[in-house]
Design a protein around this motif. Structure first.
Motif, PDB file in Angstrom:
ATOM      1  N   CYS A  84       0.919  -1.131  -0.030  1.00  0.00           N
ATOM      2  CA  CYS A  84      -0.033   0.140  -0.084  1.00  0.00           C
ATOM      3  C   CYS A  84       0.721   1.400   0.018  1.00  0.00           C
ATOM      4  O   CYS A  84       0.312   2.268  -0.661  1.00  0.00           O
ATOM      5  CB  CYS A  84      -0.980  -0.086   1.215  1.00  0.00           C
ATOM      6  SG  CYS A  84      -2.133   1.217   1.184  1.00  0.00           S
ATOM      7  N   CYS A  94       1.873   1.961  -3.532  1.00  0.00           N
ATOM      8  CA  CYS A  94       0.696   2.508  -4.071  1.00  0.00           C
ATOM      9  C   CYS A  94       0.552   3.888  -3.913  1.00  0.00           C
ATOM     10  O   CYS A  94       0.557   4.792  -4.831  1.00  0.00           O
ATOM     11  CB  CYS A  94      -0.403   1.866  -3.858  1.00  0.00           C
ATOM     12  SG  CYS A  94      -0.469   0.180  -4.435  1.00  0.00           S
ATOM     13  N   LYS A  95       0.777   4.200  -2.771  1.00  0.00           N
ATOM     14  CA  LYS A  95       0.439   5.745  -2.486  1.00  0.00           C
ATOM     15  C   LYS A  95       1.757   6.432  -2.811  1.00  0.00           C
ATOM     16  O   LYS A  95       1.546   7.878  -3.289  1.00  0.00           O
ATOM     17  CB  LYS A  95       0.521   5.876  -0.575  1.00  0.00           C
ATOM     18  CG  LYS A  95      -0.923   5.757  -0.042  1.00  0.00           C
ATOM     19  CD  LYS A  95      -0.725   5.541   1.554  1.00  0.00           C
ATOM     20  CE  LYS A  95      -2.002   5.057   2.148  1.00  0.00           C
ATOM     21  NZ  LYS A  95      -2.059   5.087   3.372  1.00  0.00           N
ATOM     22  N   LYS A 130       3.732   5.911  -5.461  1.00  0.00           N
ATOM     23  CA  LYS A 130       3.276   6.290  -7.014  1.00  0.00           C
ATOM     24  C   LYS A 130       2.157   7.067  -7.291  1.00  0.00           C
ATOM     25  O   LYS A 130       2.401   8.018  -8.463  1.00  0.00           O
ATOM     26  CB  LYS A 130       2.961   4.780  -7.846  1.00  0.00           C
ATOM     27  CG  LYS A 130       4.194   3.872  -7.933  1.00  0.00           C
ATOM     28  CD  LYS A 130       3.990   2.464  -8.474  1.00  0.00           C
ATOM     29  CE  LYS A 130       5.010   1.629  -8.378  1.00  0.00           C
ATOM     30  NZ  LYS A 130       4.645   0.405  -9.024  1.00  0.00           N
ATOM     31  N   LYS A 131       1.120   7.151  -6.525  1.00  0.00           N
ATOM     32  CA  LYS A 131       0.109   8.151  -6.624  1.00  0.00           C
ATOM     33  C   LYS A 131       0.439   9.456  -6.483  1.00  0.00           C
ATOM     34  O   LYS A 131       0.199  10.381  -7.269  1.00  0.00           O
ATOM     35  CB  LYS A 131      -1.222   7.784  -5.829  1.00  0.00           C
ATOM     36  CG  LYS A 131      -2.413   8.548  -6.338  1.00  0.00           C
ATOM     37  CD  LYS A 131      -3.677   8.185  -5.613  1.00  0.00           C
ATOM     38  CE  LYS A 131      -4.892   8.765  -5.899  1.00  0.00           C
ATOM     39  NZ  LYS A 131      -5.951   8.327  -5.302  1.00  0.00           N
ATOM     40  N   ALA A 132       1.330   9.630  -5.400  1.00  0.00           N
ATOM     41  CA  ALA A 132       1.748  10.946  -5.099  1.00  0.00           C
ATOM     42  C   ALA A 132       2.712  11.541  -6.145  1.00  0.00           C
ATOM     43  O   ALA A 132       2.577  12.689  -6.567  1.00  0.00           O
ATOM     44  CB  ALA A 132       2.389  10.890  -3.873  1.00  0.00           C
ATOM     45  N   PHE A 145       2.704  10.493  -9.413  1.00  0.00           N
ATOM     46  CA  PHE A 145       1.997  10.649 -10.507  1.00  0.00           C
ATOM     47  C   PHE A 145       1.144  12.164 -10.564  1.00  0.00           C
ATOM     48  O   PHE A 145       1.313  13.087 -11.281  1.00  0.00           O
ATOM     49  CB  PHE A 145       1.027   9.873 -10.643  1.00  0.00           C
ATOM     50  CG  PHE A 145      -0.045   9.822 -11.621  1.00  0.00           C
ATOM     51  CD1 PHE A 145       0.238   9.708 -13.181  1.00  0.00           C
ATOM     52  CD2 PHE A 145      -1.382  10.385 -11.494  1.00  0.00           C
ATOM     53  CE1 PHE A 145      -0.708   9.959 -14.179  1.00  0.00           C
ATOM     54  CE2 PHE A 145      -2.242  10.612 -12.670  1.00  0.00           C
ATOM     55  CZ  PHE A 145      -1.833  10.419 -14.103  1.00  0.00           C
ATOM     56  N   ASN A 146       0.677  12.441  -9.116  1.00  0.00           N
ATOM     57  CA  ASN A 146      -0.137  13.472  -9.209  1.00  0.00           C
ATOM     58  C   ASN A 146       0.976  15.080  -9.174  1.00  0.00           C
ATOM     59  O   ASN A 146       0.739  16.127  -9.618  1.00  0.00           O
ATOM     60  CB  ASN A 146      -0.625  13.617  -7.850  1.00  0.00           C
ATOM     61  CG  ASN A 146      -2.011  12.829  -7.699  1.00  0.00           C
ATOM     62  OD1 ASN A 146      -2.766  12.258  -8.819  1.00  0.00           O
ATOM     63  ND2 ASN A 146      -2.347  12.322  -6.471  1.00  0.00           N
ATOM     64  N   GLY A 168     -10.228   8.550 -11.264  1.00  0.00           N
ATOM     65  CA  GLY A 168      -9.013   8.732 -10.183  1.00  0.00           C
ATOM     66  C   GLY A 168      -8.529  10.088 -10.175  1.00  0.00           C
ATOM     67  O   GLY A 168      -7.468  10.305  -9.357  1.00  0.00           O
ATOM     68  N   MET A 169      -8.811  11.036 -11.112  1.00  0.00           N
ATOM     69  CA  MET A 169      -8.170  12.264 -11.108  1.00  0.00           C
ATOM     70  C   MET A 169      -9.201  13.025  -9.917  1.00  0.00           C
ATOM     71  O   MET A 169     -10.195  13.072  -9.963  1.00  0.00           O
ATOM     72  CB  MET A 169      -8.126  13.010 -12.443  1.00  0.00           C
ATOM     73  CG  MET A 169      -7.141  12.302 -13.352  1.00  0.00           C
ATOM     74  SD  MET A 169      -5.647  12.390 -12.481  1.00  0.00           S
ATOM     75  CE  MET A 169      -5.234  13.877 -12.576  1.00  0.00           C
ATOM     76  N   ASP A 170      -8.488  14.105  -9.409  1.00  0.00           N
ATOM     77  CA  ASP A 170      -9.240  15.042  -8.594  1.00  0.00           C
ATOM     78  C   ASP A 170      -9.781  16.308  -9.484  1.00  0.00           C
ATOM     79  O   ASP A 170      -9.057  16.757 -10.158  1.00  0.00           O
ATOM     80  CB  ASP A 170      -8.110  15.719  -7.770  1.00  0.00           C
ATOM     81  CG  ASP A 170      -8.948  16.828  -6.746  1.00  0.00           C
ATOM     82  OD1 ASP A 170     -10.212  16.692  -6.663  1.00  0.00           O
ATOM     83  OD2 ASP A 170      -8.076  17.460  -6.053  1.00  0.00           O
TER      84      ASP A 170
END
Length: 139
Positions: free
Chosen positions: A44, A47-48, A50-52, A54-55, A132-134
């Protein structure tokens, strides 16, 4: 009477033996493997991270997008409009081949055109604005 009982037992026995044939009792072999959920679950924290990351990249891309001139943005919008027209040709072909219904395709086309027009009117960054995008991102 005994002949009738014997023949019915013989028929029942034959049916019972037929139902135990190797065709129905042997399962076919497959080359697929089953995986347990724990095997495919990723860390997890990873994942966080990678997401951070990407954002962060998307925020930088939006900032670069906002620094473009209107002419440059219009070039991108023109390419996207051409892509949408080509997609519409594919949808029309699927209607012609009776894969999709005309009413469904008309709805898809109208939704695509509306979304594209909104993005273009607002001067929004046209890429990766979906699942998934804000949607309330800062510009």
């Amino acid at each position: 009477m005994n002949k009738a009982k014997l023949s019915s037992f013989a028929i029942a026995g034959a049916i019972g033996l037929a139902s135990l044939s190797p065709i129905t009792t042997v399962a076919a072999e497959t080359k697929t493997q089953s995986t347990m959920q724990t095997e495919i679950k990723t860390d997890c924290k990873d994942c966080k991270d990678k997401k951070a990351e990407f954002n962060k990249k998307m925020k930088a891309a939006r900032e670069r997008w906002n620094s473009l001139s209107q002419t440059q943005k219009d070039e991108v919008y023109s390419l996207l409009e051409n892509k949408m027209k080509e997609n519409n040709k594919v949808l029309d072909k699927l209607v012609e081949l009776k894969v999709l219904e005309q009413s469904d395709v008309d709805n898809l086309k109208a939704n695509q055109a509306t979304k594209f027009q909104k993005i273009k009117e607002n001067g929004e960054f046209p890429m990766l604005r979906g699942k998934g995008m804000d949607r309330n991102h800062t510009r």
